[in-house]
Write a protein that holds these residues in place. Structure first.
Motif, PDB file in Angstrom:
ATOM      1  N   ASN A   1       8.048  -0.431   2.211  1.00 14.08           N
ATOM      2  CA  ASN A   1       6.726  -1.012   2.431  1.00 14.08           C
ATOM      3  C   ASN A   1       6.905  -2.158   3.416  1.00 14.08           C
ATOM      4  O   ASN A   1       7.374  -3.226   3.053  1.00 14.08           O
ATOM      5  CB  ASN A   1       6.163  -1.502   1.088  1.00 14.08           C
TER       6      ASN A   1
ATOM      7  N   ASP B   1      -2.158   0.902   6.032  1.00 17.32           N
ATOM      8  CA  ASP B   1      -2.715  -0.142   5.158  1.00 17.32           C
ATOM      9  C   ASP B   1      -3.396  -1.186   6.036  1.00 17.32           C
ATOM     10  O   ASP B   1      -2.775  -1.711   6.972  1.00 17.32           O
ATOM     11  CB  ASP B   1      -1.529  -0.750   4.380  1.00 17.32           C
TER      12      ASP B   1
ATOM     13  N   LYS C   1      -6.362 -11.295  -4.605  1.00 17.85           N
ATOM     14  CA  LYS C   1      -6.268 -12.046  -3.343  1.00 17.85           C
ATOM     15  C   LYS C   1      -7.350 -13.120  -3.226  1.00 17.85           C
ATOM     16  O   LYS C   1      -8.364 -13.085  -3.908  1.00 17.85           O
ATOM     17  CB  LYS C   1      -6.268 -11.077  -2.153  1.00 17.85           C
TER      18      LYS C   1
HETATM   19  N1  PMM Z   1       0.088  -7.687   0.019  1.00 20.03           N
HETATM   20  C1  PMM Z   1       1.077  -8.526  -0.323  1.00 20.03           C
HETATM   21  C2  PMM Z   1       2.433  -8.140  -0.211  1.00 20.03           C
HETATM   22  N2  PMM Z   1       2.758  -6.919   0.247  1.00 20.03           N
HETATM   23  N3  PMM Z   1       2.115  -4.805   1.049  1.00 20.03           N
HETATM   24  C3  PMM Z   1       1.159  -3.951   1.416  1.00 20.03           C
HETATM   25  N4  PMM Z   1       1.492  -2.735   1.884  1.00 20.03           N
HETATM   26  N5  PMM Z   1      -0.166  -4.278   1.335  1.00 20.03           N
HETATM   27  C4  PMM Z   1      -0.580  -5.492   0.884  1.00 20.03           C
HETATM   28  O1  PMM Z   1      -1.799  -5.745   0.850  1.00 20.03           O
HETATM   29  C5  PMM Z   1       0.416  -6.435   0.491  1.00 20.03           C
HETATM   30  C6  PMM Z   1       1.775  -6.046   0.598  1.00 20.03           C
HETATM   31  C7  PMM Z   1       0.733  -9.899  -0.809  1.00 20.03           C
HETATM   32  O2  PMM Z   1       0.325  -9.881  -2.131  1.00 20.03           O
HETATM   33  P1  PMM Z   1       1.318 -10.248  -3.364  1.00 20.03           P
HETATM   34  O3  PMM Z   1       1.851 -11.627  -3.123  1.00 20.03           O
HETATM   35  O4  PMM Z   1       0.468 -10.148  -4.571  1.00 20.03           O
HETATM   36  O5  PMM Z   1       2.434  -9.251  -3.393  1.00 20.03           O
END
Ligand code: PMM
Length: 308
Positions: free
Chosen positions: A139, A210, A246
């Motif tokens: 990811n 995404d 968020k």
């Molecule tokens: N948001 C966060 C971290 N990683 N990865 C993807 N693919 N999409 C997201 O919206 C995304 C991500 C930040 O949120 P967190 O701190 O709750 O992990």
């Protein structure tokens, strides 16, 4: 042996009669995530001291493993492990520190869960070690931009990858996000990133896109992307939406703490599924699974002859 969610199948019944990239099915080393009928809920496991929503809770390996197992039991189809907070204003974590956070957790989880594990990183070295330790997919919030070696790794390892849109860098991205047409610009970016990945040898049917909710976007940008998500769905790749807890939800509901954003997160997940998202990234897995089940049923329509 943990229960496998209904849409993670051990064998790969991938339909042959549609172009591969149009079928929302991800084959991984640990089963197939089939998103044709059921939305895949990706459970968030941040092994960081400072993530905005769950920072500090799972820095202990045992606590992280227990939470990963719990999310699988609750219905997560993928557990997404991250070792660097990307909250607005966050700085980069040194490579060794990120590895120390995520590798023991991935190794431990691999022995405890049946569902695929993804590694949330933009660093090739972290992704490589994570895949060796038992992760199944990458990811990358930078969509293969921040580390020039990442595309080659994903192509060589032949693993699924999430390509996410972000304007700027986490440290500065929320200072003054600006777009003329956020949906067109995000769609164009993702189209270009998919083409780039394919050119580097990544199989098109392994790519998820995404919009990057909250990554260089204000509340209006986030809402516009969710409202017009169909423009991203029409790119032909499965769409993942991550909006759980968020800040824009807090702003909409006048609530300060991320923990108080459950209803907003569920409403957003339902809206995303109705608009065509095939995967949602969530902290509250049990509640999200229940909410999206209803959204899926509405999206699919009642089966012919059903009553009650
Ligand atoms: N948001 C966060 C971290 N990683 N990865 C993807 N693919 N999409 C997201 O919206 C995304 C991500 C930040 O949120 P967190 O701190 O709750 O992990």
């Amino acid at each position: 042996m943990p229960v496998t969610p209904a849409n993670v199948i051990a064998e790969a019944p991938v339909s042959e009669d549609l172009p591969a990239q149009m079928v929302p099915v991800l084959e991984t080393r640990h089963g197939v995530v089939d998103m044709r009928r059921r939305t895949a809920v990706m459970g968030v496991l941040n092994v960081t001291p400072d993530s905005f929503s769950d920072g500090g809770r799972y820095t202990d390996v045992d606590a992280a493993l227990a939470h990963g197992v719990e999310m699988e039991r609750e219905g997560a189809c993928i557990v997404d492990v991250g070792g660097e907070s990307t909250r607005p204003g966050a700085g980069a974590v040194p490579l060794e520190e990120e590895l120390e956070r995520v590798i023991p957790v991935i190794r431990g989880l691999r022995a405890r869960v049946a569902v695929p594990i993804s590694i949330d990183t933009y660093k090739e070295a972290v992704a490589r070690r994570a895949l060796e330790a038992g992760a199944d997919m990458v990811n990358d919030i930078s969509a293969l931009r921040f580390d020039p070696a990442m595309a080659g790794l994903v192509a060589t390892e032949d693993v699924p990858v999430v390509l996410m849109h972000m304007q700027g860098r986490p440290r500065t991205m929320q200072r003054a996000p600006h777009y003329v047409d956020v949906v067109r610009e995000v769609a164009a970016f993702l189209r270009e990133r998919v083409a780039f990945a394919v050119e580097r040898g990544v199989a098109a049917h392994r790519i998820v896109v995404d919009p990057g909710i909250g990554f260089g976007k204000d509340t209006g940008h986030n809402l516009e992307l969710l409202r017009r998500l169909d423009a991203l769905v029409s790119l032909g790749q499965p769409v993942l939406v991550g909006l759980s807890r968020k800040a824009f939800l807090g702003r909409l509901l006048d609530e300060g703490t991320p923990d108080a954003r459950l209803e907003g997160s569920l409403a957003g997940a339902v809206a995303a599924v109705l608009a065509g998202a095939r995967m949602v990234r969530a902290h509250d897995v049990a509640a999200t699974c229940r909410a999206v089940r209803v959204a899926e049923a509405i999206r699919a329509g009642a089966p012919a002859g059903s009553r009650g």
